[in-house]
Design a protein around this motif. Structure first.
Motif, PDB file in Angstrom:
ATOM      1  N   ASN A  78       0.841  -1.212   0.000  1.00 38.66           N
ATOM      2  CA  ASN A  78       0.000   0.000   0.000  1.00 38.66           C
ATOM      3  C   ASN A  78       0.871   1.255   0.000  1.00 38.66           C
ATOM      4  O   ASN A  78       2.092   1.185  -0.037  1.00 38.66           O
ATOM      5  CB  ASN A  78      -0.960  -0.026   1.195  1.00 38.66           C
ATOM      6  N   HIS A  79       0.228   2.397   0.046  1.00 44.29           N
ATOM      7  CA  HIS A  79       0.928   3.675  -0.125  1.00 44.29           C
ATOM      8  C   HIS A  79       1.385   4.313   1.187  1.00 44.29           C
ATOM      9  O   HIS A  79       1.967   5.398   1.175  1.00 44.29           O
ATOM     10  CB  HIS A  79       0.038   4.659  -0.892  1.00 44.29           C
ATOM     11  N   LEU A  80       1.161   3.670   2.317  1.00 42.91           N
ATOM     12  CA  LEU A  80       1.466   4.306   3.604  1.00 42.91           C
ATOM     13  C   LEU A  80       2.962   4.513   3.818  1.00 42.91           C
ATOM     14  O   LEU A  80       3.759   3.613   3.599  1.00 42.91           O
ATOM     15  CB  LEU A  80       0.953   3.438   4.763  1.00 42.91           C
ATOM     16  N   LEU A  81       3.297   5.717   4.293  1.00 38.55           N
ATOM     17  CA  LEU A  81       4.653   5.991   4.763  1.00 38.55           C
ATOM     18  C   LEU A  81       4.659   6.317   6.248  1.00 38.55           C
ATOM     19  O   LEU A  81       5.698   6.573   6.832  1.00 38.55           O
ATOM     20  CB  LEU A  81       5.254   7.166   3.976  1.00 38.55           C
ATOM     21  N   SER A  82       3.471   6.340   6.851  1.00 39.81           N
ATOM     22  CA  SER A  82       3.353   6.637   8.285  1.00 39.81           C
ATOM     23  C   SER A  82       2.517   5.559   8.959  1.00 39.81           C
ATOM     24  O   SER A  82       1.762   4.838   8.298  1.00 39.81           O
ATOM     25  CB  SER A  82       2.697   8.011   8.492  1.00 39.81           C
ATOM     26  N   ARG A  83       2.658   5.466  10.264  1.00 34.16           N
ATOM     27  CA  ARG A  83       1.852   4.554  11.084  1.00 34.16           C
ATOM     28  C   ARG A  83       0.905   5.381  11.936  1.00 34.16           C
ATOM     29  O   ARG A  83       1.115   6.580  12.147  1.00 34.16           O
ATOM     30  CB  ARG A  83       2.752   3.721  11.985  1.00 34.16           C
ATOM     31  N   ALA A  84      -0.095   4.720  12.475  1.00 35.81           N
ATOM     32  CA  ALA A  84      -1.151   5.440  13.196  1.00 35.81           C
ATOM     33  C   ALA A  84      -0.624   6.331  14.313  1.00 35.81           C
ATOM     34  O   ALA A  84      -1.094   7.436  14.510  1.00 35.81           O
ATOM     35  CB  ALA A  84      -2.180   4.455  13.740  1.00 35.81           C
ATOM     36  N   GLY A  85       0.394   5.870  15.049  1.00 28.87           N
ATOM     37  CA  GLY A  85       0.863   6.648  16.190  1.00 28.87           C
ATOM     38  C   GLY A  85       2.097   7.497  15.928  1.00 28.87           C
ATOM     39  O   GLY A  85       2.643   8.113  16.847  1.00 28.87           O
ATOM     40  N   ASP A  86       2.546   7.557  14.664  1.00 32.23           N
ATOM     41  CA  ASP A  86       3.774   8.297  14.359  1.00 32.23           C
ATOM     42  C   ASP A  86       3.615   9.792  14.605  1.00 32.23           C
ATOM     43  O   ASP A  86       2.533  10.358  14.393  1.00 32.23           O
ATOM     44  CB  ASP A  86       4.164   8.093  12.889  1.00 32.23           C
ATOM     45  N   SER A  87       4.698  10.428  15.013  1.00 36.18           N
ATOM     46  CA  SER A  87       4.673  11.889  15.125  1.00 36.18           C
ATOM     47  C   SER A  87       4.800  12.496  13.729  1.00 36.18           C
ATOM     48  O   SER A  87       5.295  11.855  12.798  1.00 36.18           O
ATOM     49  CB  SER A  87       5.815  12.373  16.022  1.00 36.18           C
ATOM     50  N   LEU A  88       4.353  13.716  13.601  1.00 36.49           N
ATOM     51  CA  LEU A  88       4.353  14.386  12.306  1.00 36.49           C
ATOM     52  C   LEU A  88       5.754  14.879  11.951  1.00 36.49           C
ATOM     53  O   LEU A  88       6.552  15.178  12.831  1.00 36.49           O
ATOM     54  CB  LEU A  88       3.397  15.582  12.345  1.00 36.49           C
ATOM     55  N   PRO A  89       6.043  14.989  10.636  1.00 35.93           N
ATOM     56  CA  PRO A  89       7.309  15.604  10.240  1.00 35.93           C
ATOM     57  C   PRO A  89       7.389  17.046  10.750  1.00 35.93           C
ATOM     58  O   PRO A  89       6.362  17.679  11.006  1.00 35.93           O
ATOM     59  CB  PRO A  89       7.257  15.579   8.707  1.00 35.93           C
ATOM     60  N   LYS A  90       8.604  17.550  10.854  1.00 38.83           N
ATOM     61  CA  LYS A  90       8.842  18.861  11.468  1.00 38.83           C
ATOM     62  C   LYS A  90       8.005  19.966  10.834  1.00 38.83           C
ATOM     63  O   LYS A  90       7.427  20.809  11.523  1.00 38.83           O
ATOM     64  CB  LYS A  90      10.329  19.211  11.372  1.00 38.83           C
ATOM     65  N   GLU A  91       7.909  19.948   9.479  1.00 34.70           N
ATOM     66  CA  GLU A  91       7.203  21.055   8.814  1.00 34.70           C
ATOM     67  C   GLU A  91       5.703  21.050   9.093  1.00 34.70           C
ATOM     68  O   GLU A  91       5.001  22.034   8.864  1.00 34.70           O
ATOM     69  CB  GLU A  91       7.469  21.047   7.300  1.00 34.70           C
ATOM     70  N   LEU A  92       5.201  19.917   9.605  1.00 37.46           N
ATOM     71  CA  LEU A  92       3.769  19.820   9.894  1.00 37.46           C
ATOM     72  C   LEU A  92       3.449  19.973  11.379  1.00 37.46           C
ATOM     73  O   LEU A  92       2.267  20.042  11.746  1.00 37.46           O
ATOM     74  CB  LEU A  92       3.232  18.476   9.398  1.00 37.46           C
TER      75      LEU A  92
END
Length: 300
Positions: A78-92
């Motif tokens: 699938n297209h996911l690069l994040s997991r449900a509990g991951d923190s957001l990248p700095k710019e976000l």
């Protein structure tokens, strides 16, 4: 359409981050080599977006998608690069309060020009077509089926993508013409495999998945599952303990909204009417219940 005072997110912009697309529910932003999908709380019925939304709906859609992507990733990329509990990248990080639980960071992919629909039960446009021709999307079905009957086996019934209005059902041959025989065959096999896995899983938790719509895209020459997956917006979820063929079924999606709108003198064209608080509350409760049943935990 402004955001509601109860925290419901209807409109979303991320200053400094380019918005690529605003759909009926999702906002898509460009992060350069990746995208971020953010699910709002907007709700549409009869292809019209209502002026007020359903609190927490975007969270439910995102978290259910995360759940199913995790369940199926062992056999379907699938297209996911994040997991449900991951923190957001700095710019976000400045936008965390708005998007933390309703967003997912994904690969860029080229979407297929077809919707990949799988039906396990006879409902909606499939039921209407069966009454006329005893077939759905060119697939002949046994005689004597009723509305909401379970099909002998799930069927793949692709559709075209409509920018406005309804998608149109097409035959598998037409899907092959649109995306190529090889890709259409892969999409059909993957769609049926994911549906059958999810159907069996959900049934043990008291939910019948009557039908669902998958989106696939191509990334680095591979077919991957994209967008949302097996949510109450992309699927018909029916409570198993109330299932009774021969009529339409209660469901875990926009049922209260549709039922309310059918009582109004409204011609089903924009603008949509305001939804009363009790309809909004019941709909929120249904979305949350679907998440809890599927995952076995409450959405905190």
């Amino acid at each position: 359409m402004a955001n509601q005072t109860d925290g419901t997110v209807l409109q979303l912009d991320l200053p400094g981050i380019k918005k690529l697309k605003s759909g009926k529910v999702r906002e898509v932003f460009d992060l350069g080599d990746r995208l971020i999908f953010v699910a709002t709380d907007r709700i549409s019925a009869f292809d019209v977006i209502m002026p007020n939304g359903i609190p927490r709906k975007g969270e439910v859609l995102t978290q259910i998608s995360y759940f199913w992507f995790a369940q199926t990733e062992s056999f379907q990329p699938n297209h996911l690069l994040s997991r449900a509990g991951d923190s957001l990248p700095k710019e976000l990080e400045p936008f965390a309060g708005k998007i933390a639980r309703r967003s997912m960071i994904v690969k860029k992919a080229k979407p297929l020009a077809i919707e990949c629909v799988v039906r396990g039960y006879l409902a909606g446009s499939g039921w209407k077509e069966y009454q006329k021709s005893q077939s759905v999307c060119g697939i002949k079905l046994p005689p004597g089926l009723k509305e909401s009957s379970e099909l002998p086996e799930p069927i793949f019934t692709p559709a075209t993508k409509a920018e406005t209005g309804h998608d149109e059902n097409i035959s598998f041959e037409e899907a092959c013409r649109l995306v190529g025989v090889d890709i259409a065959g892969q999409a059909r096999a993957s769609s049926l495999m994911i549906y059958q896995f999810a159907r069996d899983y959900a049934r043990q938790r008291g939910i019948l998945i009557a039908d669902t719509k998958f989106e696939f895209g191509q990334s680095n020459g591979k077919l991957i599952l994209i967008d949302e997956v097996l949510t109450p917006d992309s699927s018909r979820f029916w409570p198993a303990d109330q299932y009774a063929p021969g009529k339409s079924q209660p469901s875990y999606d926009k049922q209260f909204v549709r039922d309310y709108l059918e009582t109004l003198d409204w011609n089903k064209t924009p603008p949509g009417p305001m939804l009363p608080p009790e309809v909004v509350a019941k709909t929120t409760a249904k979305y949350l219940e679907a998440y809890e049943r599927l995952t076995g935990k409450a959405l905190s």
